[in-house]
Design a protein around this motif. Structure first.
Motif, short mmCIF file in Angstrom:
data_model
loop_
_atom_site.label_atom_id
_atom_site.label_comp_id
_atom_site.label_asym_id
_atom_site.label_seq_id
_atom_site.Cartn_x
_atom_site.Cartn_y
_atom_site.Cartn_z
N UNK A 133 0.47 -1.55 -0.14
CA UNK A 133 -0.16 -0.10 0.13
C UNK A 133 1.07 1.16 -0.07
N UNK A 134 2.19 1.40 0.46
CA UNK A 134 2.66 1.96 0.99
C UNK A 134 3.27 2.46 -0.56
N UNK A 135 4.46 2.18 -1.26
CA UNK A 135 4.54 1.83 -3.07
C UNK A 135 3.15 2.84 -3.87
N UNK A 136 1.75 2.84 -3.45
CA UNK A 136 0.99 2.59 -4.71
C UNK A 136 0.49 4.61 -4.53
N UNK A 137 -0.10 4.77 -3.81
CA UNK A 137 -0.71 6.31 -4.22
C UNK A 137 -0.07 7.10 -2.86
N UNK A 138 0.69 6.28 -1.69
CA UNK A 138 0.82 7.15 -1.03
C UNK A 138 2.51 8.03 -0.88
N UNK A 139 2.96 6.72 -1.64
CA UNK A 139 4.72 6.95 -2.39
C UNK A 139 4.51 7.45 -3.89
N UNK A 140 3.17 8.31 -4.30
CA UNK A 140 3.14 8.87 -5.64
C UNK A 140 2.89 10.88 -5.58
N UNK A 141 2.45 10.40 -3.68
CA UNK A 141 1.74 12.26 -3.46
C UNK A 141 3.29 12.40 -2.89
N UNK A 142 3.91 11.39 -2.27
CA UNK A 142 5.32 11.98 -1.46
C UNK A 142 5.81 12.43 -2.93
N UNK A 143 6.26 11.73 -3.80
CA UNK A 143 7.51 12.88 -5.12
C UNK A 143 7.10 13.56 -5.83
N UNK A 144 5.75 13.25 -5.96
CA UNK A 144 5.00 14.57 -6.27
C UNK A 144 5.25 15.53 -6.33
N UNK A 145 4.92 15.79 -3.99
CA UNK A 145 5.72 16.58 -2.99
C UNK A 145 7.10 17.54 -3.79
N UNK A 146 7.48 16.19 -3.50
CA UNK A 146 9.24 16.38 -3.85
C UNK A 146 9.73 17.08 -5.05
N UNK A 147 8.91 16.56 -6.19
CA UNK A 147 9.71 16.88 -7.81
C UNK A 147 8.59 17.70 -7.91
N UNK A 148 8.31 19.05 -7.23
CA UNK A 148 7.69 19.69 -7.13
C UNK A 148 7.82 21.16 -8.37
N UNK A 149 8.86 20.97 -7.72
CA UNK A 149 9.81 22.40 -8.26
C UNK A 149 10.61 21.85 -10.42
N UNK A 150 10.12 20.77 -9.92
CA UNK A 150 10.87 20.38 -11.85
C UNK A 150 9.86 20.75 -12.28
N UNK A 220 12.19 4.47 -7.75
CA UNK A 220 13.18 3.14 -6.65
C UNK A 220 13.92 3.24 -5.41
N UNK A 221 14.16 4.18 -5.10
CA UNK A 221 14.85 4.61 -3.76
C UNK A 221 13.75 3.84 -2.42
N UNK A 222 12.16 4.62 -2.58
CA UNK A 222 11.68 4.23 -1.36
C UNK A 222 10.99 2.43 -2.35
N UNK A 223 11.25 2.34 -3.74
CA UNK A 223 11.03 0.42 -3.64
C UNK A 223 11.49 -0.30 -2.63
N UNK A 224 13.05 -0.17 -3.08
CA UNK A 224 13.71 -0.64 -2.52
C UNK A 224 14.32 -1.19 -0.90
N UNK A 225 13.39 0.60 0.07
CA UNK A 225 13.91 0.64 1.13
C UNK A 225 12.73 -0.05 1.98
N UNK A 226 11.28 0.30 1.08
CA UNK A 226 10.54 -0.38 1.87
C UNK A 226 10.37 -2.06 1.54
N UNK A 227 11.18 -2.20 0.27
CA UNK A 227 11.26 -3.68 0.62
C UNK A 227 12.69 -4.59 1.63
N UNK A 228 13.65 -3.53 1.94
CA UNK A 228 14.63 -3.53 2.63
C UNK A 228 13.77 -3.82 4.33
N UNK A 229 13.17 -2.53 4.46
CA UNK A 229 12.38 -2.24 6.53
C UNK A 229 11.40 -3.31 5.88
N UNK A 230 10.57 -4.17 4.80
CA UNK A 230 9.74 -4.82 5.27
C UNK A 230 9.87 -6.63 5.92
N UNK A 231 10.94 -7.04 4.86
CA UNK A 231 12.30 -8.21 5.57
C UNK A 231 12.36 -8.34 6.28
#
Length: 238
Positions: A133-150, A220-231
């Motif tokens: 669930x985290x890597x779907x819409x929540x991650x999209x909103x976070x990335x949208x906020x971080x990349x707003x400048x560009x 990609x970083x969010x997906x990898x970190x989420x996977x590592x933390x989950x494991x």
């Protein structure tokens, strides 16, 4: 339990074969013109029910009858709709809902539902559900906020953002699944393939390249970190 899973697998397979392989485009076009007056609509419904009956056995004739009636009604309803992704998905979900409804009333009992609900309280399952669930819409909103400048400096950011949103969600789901299965080599191939496709344009503005690059790296970083933390969380008590 294996017999039950075989039954529903056969039913889904029968649906896929009749709806996507045995149904020519001319049938769909004819149905779009004549709707419920089209004989082909009923031929397709009978074919779907017959293949389902062959798959699971003739003693499930009542299930095949339900499949025929609902398939005709759903396809007839869809014939009035526009030929776009939204109604295609709704159409397929309705067909699958009928199949799973038949499965439920034939094989499942209230105690099975209670047991399945209790199983969801398993720590590992909850961790995995939360991760996906985290890597779907929540991650999209976070990335949208971080990349707003560009993003605000890129031409037509709305259409670009909508496409990138769904690409990113699918990308993170795949990446997370690969991390959970320790398929790091496959991850590398996926990243390389995406890089070749996404950054091969030579006339792309520099600001757009920066936007795509930083968005991809964060995703990609969010997906990898989420996977590592989950494991790590799954392995705490093992």
């Amino acid at each position: 339990m294996d017999a039950v899973m075989i039954w529903i697998t056969k039913m889904v397979l029968a649906h896929l074969v009749t709806d996507f392989i045995l149904q020519p485009r001319s049938w769909i076009d004819s149905r779009k013109k004549k709707h419920f007056r089209d004989p082909i609509l009923y031929v397709h419904g009978l074919l779907t029910a017959w293949v389902a009956l062959l798959a699971v056995g003739y003693h499930f004739w009542l299930t095949a009858s339900i499949i025929f009636i609902t398939h005709v009604l759903i396809d007839g309803w869809k014939s009035y709709r526009t030929d776009d992704t939204k109604f295609f998905v709704i159409d397929q979900l309705l067909h699958l809902l009928v199949i799973f409804g038949c499965w439920y009333f034939l094989f499942l009992h209230p105690q099975d539902i209670v047991a399945a609900w209790k199983e969801l309280n398993n720590k590992n399952i909850l961790i995995l559900i939360t991760a996906f669930v985290l890597v779907t819409q929540p991650a999209s909103i976070f990335i949208s906020q971080v990349t707003r400048k560009w993003r605000d400096q890129v031409m037509d950011p709305v259409s670009l953002g909508n496409a990138g949103k769904w690409i990113g969600i699918l990308e993170r789901i795949i990446m997370l699944a690969l991390v959970l299965h320790h398929q790091y080599q496959t991850m590398g191939l996926l990243i390389a393939a995406k890089s070749l496709l996404r950054f091969s344009e030579t006339n792309r503005p520099e600001i757009k390249t920066e936007y795509l690059l930083i968005g991809t790296l964060i995703s990609i970083s969010i997906a990898i970190l989420t996977g590592i933390i989950a494991l790590q969380m799954i392995g705490w008590d093992t």
